[in-house]
Design an enzyme around this catalytic site. Sequence first.
Site, PDB file in Angstrom:
ATOM      1  N   SER A   1      -2.085  -8.177  17.734  1.00 39.22           N
ATOM      2  CA  SER A   1      -0.769  -7.631  18.100  1.00 39.22           C
ATOM      3  C   SER A   1      -0.709  -6.108  18.148  1.00 39.22           C
ATOM      4  CB  SER A   1       0.293  -8.136  17.132  1.00 39.22           C
ATOM      5  OG  SER A   1       0.529  -9.488  17.384  1.00 39.22           O
TER       6      SER A   1
ATOM      7  N   LYS B   1       0.247  -4.816  21.439  1.00 42.65           N
ATOM      8  CA  LYS B   1       1.589  -5.011  22.026  1.00 42.65           C
ATOM      9  C   LYS B   1       2.275  -3.721  22.477  1.00 42.65           C
ATOM     10  CE  LYS B   1       2.487  -9.468  19.779  1.00 42.65           C
ATOM     11  NZ  LYS B   1       3.077 -10.096  18.566  1.00 42.65           N
TER      12      LYS B   1
ATOM     13  N   TYR C   1      -2.066 -12.327  27.968  1.00 41.92           N
ATOM     14  CA  TYR C   1      -1.675 -12.026  26.581  1.00 41.92           C
ATOM     15  C   TYR C   1      -2.797 -12.416  25.597  1.00 41.92           C
ATOM     16  CZ  TYR C   1       0.566 -12.535  22.058  1.00 41.92           C
ATOM     17  OH  TYR C   1       0.839 -12.451  20.723  1.00 41.92           O
TER      18      TYR C   1
ATOM     19  N   TYR D   1       7.249  -6.495  12.187  1.00 42.90           N
ATOM     20  CA  TYR D   1       8.019  -7.751  12.175  1.00 42.90           C
ATOM     21  C   TYR D   1       9.118  -7.723  11.108  1.00 42.90           C
ATOM     22  CZ  TYR D   1       3.622  -8.751  14.459  1.00 42.90           C
ATOM     23  OH  TYR D   1       2.528  -8.670  15.232  1.00 42.90           O
TER      24      TYR D   1
ATOM     25  N   VAL E   1      -2.856  -9.656  13.500  1.00 41.20           N
ATOM     26  CA  VAL E   1      -3.432 -10.655  12.585  1.00 41.20           C
ATOM     27  C   VAL E   1      -4.960 -10.550  12.498  1.00 41.20           C
ATOM     28  CG1 VAL E   1      -1.540 -12.319  12.712  1.00 41.20           C
ATOM     29  CG2 VAL E   1      -3.412 -12.451  14.368  1.00 41.20           C
TER      30      VAL E   1
HETATM   31  N1  GLN Z   1      -2.622 -13.400  19.224  1.00 39.66           N
HETATM   32  C1  GLN Z   1      -1.784 -13.489  18.077  1.00 39.66           C
HETATM   33  C2  GLN Z   1      -0.662 -14.475  18.343  1.00 39.66           C
HETATM   34  O1  GLN Z   1      -0.094 -14.490  19.365  1.00 39.66           O
HETATM   35  C3  GLN Z   1      -1.198 -12.150  17.777  1.00 39.66           C
HETATM   36  C4  GLN Z   1      -0.239 -12.162  16.603  1.00 39.66           C
HETATM   37  C5  GLN Z   1      -0.342 -10.996  15.723  1.00 39.66           C
HETATM   38  O2  GLN Z   1      -1.301 -10.244  15.718  1.00 39.66           O
HETATM   39  N2  GLN Z   1       0.675 -10.807  14.886  1.00 39.66           N
HETATM   40  O3  GLN Z   1      -0.360 -15.282  17.488  1.00 39.66           O
END
Ligand code: GLN
Length: 614
Positions: free
Chosen positions: A71, A74, A196, A248, A266
């Site tokens: 993420s 993003k 994505y 988040y 993550v």
């Molecule tokens: N690829 C992961 C997902 O969509 C990214 C989530 C994250 O890094 N918080 O679940």
Amino acid sequence: MTPALPVAPSPIQSYLDTLHRAFSGLSHGQVATYIPELAKVAPDGFGIVLATVDGHVYEVGDTRLPFSIQSVSKPFVYGVALEDCGRARVEQAIGMEPTGDPFNAISLEPGTGRPLNPMINAGAIAAAALVAGATEADRLARVLGALSAFAGRALDVDAAIFESERDTGHRNRAIGHMLRNYGIVDGDPEPALGLYFRQCAVRVDCRDLALMAATLANGGINPATGARAVRSEFIEPMLSLMTTCGMYDFSGAWVYNVGLPAKSGVGGGIIAVLPGQLGIGVYSPRLDERGNSARGVAVCQRISSDLGLHFLQPPRPSVATVRARYTLQGVRSKRRRTPAESRLLDGLGQQVEVFELQGDLRFATLEPVLRAIVAGSALMMVLDFKRVGHVDGGATRMLAGLASRCAALGQPLLLSRVRRGDLLAGLDGMLAPQAIRSVTFQPALDAALEWCERRLLARPAPDGAARAVLPLADSRLCRGLTADELVQLQAQLRRSQHESGSLIVQRGEPADALYLLSAGEVSVIVSLPGGGHKRLSTLSAGMVFGEAALIAGGQRSADVRADTAVDCWALSAEVFERLKLEQPRLAITLLHNLLATASETIGRLTAEVAALEG
Ligand code: GLN
């Protein structure tokens, strides 16, 4: 031989080493397992990197160990969407409110179905759908190109991680279909999901993350490569959403405790940005219950508090913006003045205020200057920009406002030594039409001072009477003459009057007379070898031009034009030849005075050349 200095690391490096040691035992949290490939990651990798906005990198630990960006991609892909579709289109598809929900929550705005922000999965998938490109390969290349520009090296996709998420990411797939249901994604959501999943599987290391963060801190230009990664206007939206939504449902506590725009993934990475100063990258794949790197959060919190990085800390007071402030009474231009002019300037000089400014101009630094100007009562103002660094948009707008105020009051505003490109470009567009005529740009501070002096000297006498013609005795040429000699000289002079704009002396004509200016101003103009003309100097009452006629004869080397109505005394070469024989003392005094003026001029030119070379 100089003894070799013992090697010792920089205090910043030592600090990071100590920090790394202090947190190396922290092992709570678990690596992500919901993407099967992530479960295989060695859990105890740990790196910290700090990159400055001038591209210096401090690193400690596992800073070159590859992992998936997840993420952390993003905000960057959101930047790509902004570049490719523009703000309005992106805002239509993706909101800007924090959810307080986990990253994978299906939080869509009631009614519109718009994801609440681009940092949660729903908003990130919607952003991926906005990336421009004719084919899936083009769109992937666009995203990889952007992420690589931020990192400053070519990045690629970890195929195993991508495939693992593609095959198991049913929740994200469900989100994709919800987006399609609301018309946020047109048609099949699979291509946007594919992009994505690939963007999340981009392989980075901790050093890449810090440089990506430093690029954000540096207004979109990668400090190591110097290449622009995103248009500067999109830094603000990207950092804003990182601030409010980047961590988040931990974003509120993060801003409270760490106070830096940030983004976690993550895969175990976190970036944090201090605009204008630095970027931080931390890698540690054990996650807390919210999906943020547990050790990464703790480390960022410690760095922020140890180094005082919270972005809401009031900025330290910088140097005073006004480096020097004076009036024309105290400081004059290098222009030579007659005694009469000097007396006049002594009396009027305090009506011109000069502010030499320094540092960056923004609201807080320019405001005290404006306050001082408003409290003052100057008739003319010079603002010198020699030592001014950056002028931001807000300060430019305030300067345009100052120009309007000056125009309303009839005060000339002179801006000297403004570098083209930074201030000038913005200011031109912001000036109100009536303000334009009050602003004058001057390449040198001295030129600005001289401009003001000329204005002061040109002002009509207070009673409105025409300016008196300078008596012969007050001119430099006649210094040392006896009263008798003055009378005798006067009898040999021819009065010569000229209208403003007319040519008094023309280049190439025979040089047959010297002129002594007794009222008004003239400009000496030479033609340049490449065509065009250049004003060499401007002379005022009491000064002499065309003196070569008495010494060398020949032809005029320059034009002399009347800038105002002009009154002169002409002394012809022929008359002077006679004076030399009949009145040798008088002739010698005149020659002596001409020589004294000429050597002053040479002295001034020498000083100017020396200053140019210095
Ligand atoms: N690829 C992961 C997902 O969509 C990214 C989530 C994250 O890094 N918080 O679940």
